[in-house]
Design a protein around this motif. Sequence first.
Motif, PDB file in Angstrom:
ATOM      1  N   SER A  11       0.715  -1.012  -0.092  1.00 21.78           N
ATOM      2  CA  SER A  11       0.048  -0.057  -0.138  1.00 21.78           C
ATOM      3  C   SER A  11       0.801   1.194   0.122  1.00 21.78           C
ATOM      4  O   SER A  11       2.051   1.116   0.259  1.00 21.78           O
ATOM      5  N   VAL A  12       0.234   2.326  -0.339  1.00 23.34           N
ATOM      6  CA  VAL A  12       1.032   3.782  -0.562  1.00 23.34           C
ATOM      7  C   VAL A  12       1.456   3.846   0.904  1.00 23.34           C
ATOM      8  O   VAL A  12       2.506   4.558   1.086  1.00 23.34           O
ATOM      9  N   ALA A  13       0.540   3.830   1.859  1.00 24.61           N
ATOM     10  CA  ALA A  13       0.734   4.326   3.193  1.00 24.61           C
ATOM     11  C   ALA A  13       2.102   3.407   3.993  1.00 24.61           C
ATOM     12  O   ALA A  13       3.002   3.922   4.552  1.00 24.61           O
ATOM     13  N   GLU A  14       2.300   2.107   3.419  1.00 26.03           N
ATOM     14  CA  GLU A  14       3.239   1.259   3.894  1.00 26.03           C
ATOM     15  C   GLU A  14       4.725   1.715   3.425  1.00 26.03           C
ATOM     16  O   GLU A  14       5.593   1.696   3.828  1.00 26.03           O
ATOM     17  N   ALA A  15       4.636   2.294   2.006  1.00 27.03           N
ATOM     18  CA  ALA A  15       5.641   2.561   1.177  1.00 27.03           C
ATOM     19  C   ALA A  15       6.200   3.874   1.951  1.00 27.03           C
ATOM     20  O   ALA A  15       7.518   4.121   2.096  1.00 27.03           O
ATOM     21  N   VAL A  16       5.173   4.738   2.118  1.00 23.11           N
ATOM     22  CA  VAL A  16       5.492   6.112   2.776  1.00 23.11           C
ATOM     23  C   VAL A  16       6.256   5.916   4.245  1.00 23.11           C
ATOM     24  O   VAL A  16       7.512   6.371   4.343  1.00 23.11           O
ATOM     25  N   THR A  17       6.001   4.934   4.844  1.00 23.14           N
ATOM     26  CA  THR A  17       6.462   4.802   6.158  1.00 23.14           C
ATOM     27  C   THR A  17       7.831   3.941   6.060  1.00 23.14           C
ATOM     28  O   THR A  17       8.834   4.414   6.612  1.00 23.14           O
ATOM     29  N   ALA A  18       8.086   3.298   5.336  1.00 18.17           N
ATOM     30  CA  ALA A  18       9.290   2.598   4.647  1.00 18.17           C
ATOM     31  C   ALA A  18      10.313   3.476   4.330  1.00 18.17           C
ATOM     32  O   ALA A  18      11.513   3.366   4.703  1.00 18.17           O
ATOM     33  N   LEU A  19       9.874   4.514   3.345  1.00 19.18           N
ATOM     34  CA  LEU A  19      10.757   5.516   2.951  1.00 19.18           C
ATOM     35  C   LEU A  19      11.259   6.630   3.997  1.00 19.18           C
ATOM     36  O   LEU A  19      12.007   7.479   3.818  1.00 19.18           O
ATOM     37  N   GLY A  20      10.504   6.411   4.993  1.00 18.83           N
ATOM     38  CA  GLY A  20      10.916   7.491   6.182  1.00 18.83           C
ATOM     39  C   GLY A  20      11.797   6.984   6.986  1.00 18.83           C
ATOM     40  O   GLY A  20      12.821   7.611   7.759  1.00 18.83           O
ATOM     41  N   GLU A  22      16.210   5.989   7.372  1.00 24.28           N
ATOM     42  CA  GLU A  22      17.163   6.687   6.715  1.00 24.28           C
ATOM     43  C   GLU A  22      17.767   6.094   5.625  1.00 24.28           C
ATOM     44  O   GLU A  22      18.072   4.659   5.640  1.00 24.28           O
ATOM     45  N   GLU A  23      18.342   6.659   4.540  1.00 23.38           N
ATOM     46  CA  GLU A  23      18.880   6.183   3.473  1.00 23.38           C
ATOM     47  C   GLU A  23      17.878   5.212   2.365  1.00 23.38           C
ATOM     48  O   GLU A  23      18.597   4.512   1.745  1.00 23.38           O
ATOM     49  N   ALA A  24      16.662   5.324   2.741  1.00 30.29           N
ATOM     50  CA  ALA A  24      15.803   4.379   1.845  1.00 30.29           C
ATOM     51  C   ALA A  24      15.374   5.205   0.709  1.00 30.29           C
ATOM     52  O   ALA A  24      15.354   6.382   0.668  1.00 30.29           O
ATOM     53  N   GLN A  25      15.318   4.492  -0.395  1.00 31.10           N
ATOM     54  CA  GLN A  25      15.106   5.120  -1.869  1.00 31.10           C
ATOM     55  C   GLN A  25      13.897   4.062  -2.430  1.00 31.10           C
ATOM     56  O   GLN A  25      14.086   3.120  -2.238  1.00 31.10           O
ATOM     57  N   PRO A  26      13.000   5.096  -3.244  1.00 26.18           N
ATOM     58  CA  PRO A  26      11.928   4.201  -3.895  1.00 26.18           C
ATOM     59  C   PRO A  26      12.617   3.468  -5.182  1.00 26.18           C
ATOM     60  O   PRO A  26      13.270   4.009  -5.893  1.00 26.18           O
ATOM     61  N   LEU A  27      11.923   2.323  -5.520  1.00 26.45           N
ATOM     62  CA  LEU A  27      12.183   1.696  -6.725  1.00 26.45           C
ATOM     63  C   LEU A  27      11.069   1.382  -7.417  1.00 26.45           C
ATOM     64  O   LEU A  27      10.107   0.382  -7.006  1.00 26.45           O
ATOM     65  N   LYS A  46      18.644   0.784   1.676  1.00 24.51           N
ATOM     66  CA  LYS A  46      17.265   0.290   1.498  1.00 24.51           C
ATOM     67  C   LYS A  46      16.667   0.563   0.317  1.00 24.51           C
ATOM     68  O   LYS A  46      16.729   1.912   0.009  1.00 24.51           O
ATOM     69  N   LEU A  47      15.906  -0.312  -0.495  1.00 27.26           N
ATOM     70  CA  LEU A  47      15.266  -0.029  -1.412  1.00 27.26           C
ATOM     71  C   LEU A  47      13.910  -0.411  -1.050  1.00 27.26           C
ATOM     72  O   LEU A  47      13.499  -1.432  -0.515  1.00 27.26           O
ATOM     73  N   GLU A 153      11.601  14.765  -0.243  1.00 26.33           N
ATOM     74  CA  GLU A 153      11.913  13.658   0.159  1.00 26.33           C
ATOM     75  C   GLU A 153      10.913  12.706   0.776  1.00 26.33           C
ATOM     76  O   GLU A 153      10.043  13.020   1.533  1.00 26.33           O
ATOM     77  N   GLY A 154      10.833  11.320   0.271  1.00 23.38           N
ATOM     78  CA  GLY A 154       9.838  10.305   0.663  1.00 23.38           C
ATOM     79  C   GLY A 154       8.672  10.649  -0.012  1.00 23.38           C
ATOM     80  O   GLY A 154       7.595   9.716   0.212  1.00 23.38           O
ATOM     81  N   GLU A 155       8.285  11.485  -0.975  1.00 22.88           N
ATOM     82  CA  GLU A 155       7.208  11.683  -1.627  1.00 22.88           C
ATOM     83  C   GLU A 155       6.800  10.773  -2.860  1.00 22.88           C
ATOM     84  O   GLU A 155       8.216  10.642  -3.657  1.00 22.88           O
ATOM     85  N   ILE A 156       5.798  10.025  -3.169  1.00 21.60           N
ATOM     86  CA  ILE A 156       5.626   9.236  -4.244  1.00 21.60           C
ATOM     87  C   ILE A 156       4.620   9.548  -5.108  1.00 21.60           C
ATOM     88  O   ILE A 156       3.779  10.300  -4.841  1.00 21.60           O
ATOM     89  N   VAL A 157       5.169   9.650  -6.632  1.00 23.66           N
ATOM     90  CA  VAL A 157       4.086   9.702  -7.714  1.00 23.66           C
ATOM     91  C   VAL A 157       3.157   8.599  -7.809  1.00 23.66           C
ATOM     92  O   VAL A 157       3.528   7.612  -7.933  1.00 23.66           O
ATOM     93  N   THR A 158       1.824   8.888  -7.300  1.00 22.14           N
ATOM     94  CA  THR A 158       0.698   8.157  -7.295  1.00 22.14           C
ATOM     95  C   THR A 158      -0.067   7.987  -8.669  1.00 22.14           C
ATOM     96  O   THR A 158      -0.835   6.751  -9.030  1.00 22.14           O
ATOM     97  N   GLU A 159      -0.237   9.055  -9.155  1.00 22.76           N
ATOM     98  CA  GLU A 159      -1.153   9.111 -10.357  1.00 22.76           C
ATOM     99  C   GLU A 159      -0.274  10.208 -11.271  1.00 22.76           C
ATOM    100  O   GLU A 159      -0.042  11.440 -10.844  1.00 22.76           O
ATOM    101  N   VAL A 160      -0.825  10.248 -12.674  1.00 23.04           N
ATOM    102  CA  VAL A 160      -0.704  11.226 -13.679  1.00 23.04           C
ATOM    103  C   VAL A 160      -1.895  11.660 -14.240  1.00 23.04           C
ATOM    104  O   VAL A 160      -2.367  10.529 -14.721  1.00 23.04           O
TER     105      VAL A 160
END
Length: 263
Positions: A11-20, A22-27, A46-47, A153-160
Amino acid sequence: MYAFEIERPTSVAEAVTALGTEEAQPLGGGQTLIPTLKQRLAMPSKLVALTAIADMKYVRRDGDTLAIGGGTTHGTVAKEAATHFPGLAGLAARIGDPAVRNRGTIGGSIANNDPSACYPSAALACGATIVTNTREIAADDYFQGMFMTALEEGEIVTEVRFPIPEKSAYMKFEQIASRFPLVGVFVAKYADRVGVGVTGASNDGVFRWSEAEEALAGDFSADAVAGLTAPDASDMISDLHGTGAYRAHLIGVMTKRGVAAAS
């Protein structure tokens, strides 16, 4: 490669928490990040893989807007946008090769903002809205230079969200080895305006060719572009694939072809 942790939130909520952390990066699809990791140009500890978030995978029409989830692959866009927005579907169908199209995502492309990425030209030309887990950002405000965006930092593109044009087309002059555009131009005609987005050419990244937009708003034909002065070559990328002057010339050529092909 080197050792790192990987999380696969659903879920997006879980992803945001994980990206919080240190040194985590979205994939996303990994078409840019994985080669970067192999070259050790980036070394996150962390990815956070976004590919398991089903709620970010869709293409749907909402009135005069086409909404595409950030986790949607290029191949899916090519198939599912064809009926409502053939210009965007054609763009997606020509990104890389089948392997890239089946892994790469629109959200990853928009978030990375590679200076030769294809989607940013369509987003600018169409006046798209980039939706994240916290806000909505107009394309004109989102793209801020080569590899630079308004994302925090930690923001995710969820839709365009793309306003669907009356006519559109994407033309690119490919660099054969990479299949990235040496110059790519997206043309979108609306009832009250025309958008022209250019990628692959400028040292400042994707941009709108305002002179062409004004000319085409009055006369949507290739002839309207023919008399325009090409963008300043000094602002264009100059490398072993082509000089700035060559890229500036190609902008005019690709724009005329885009107008002629728009449907």
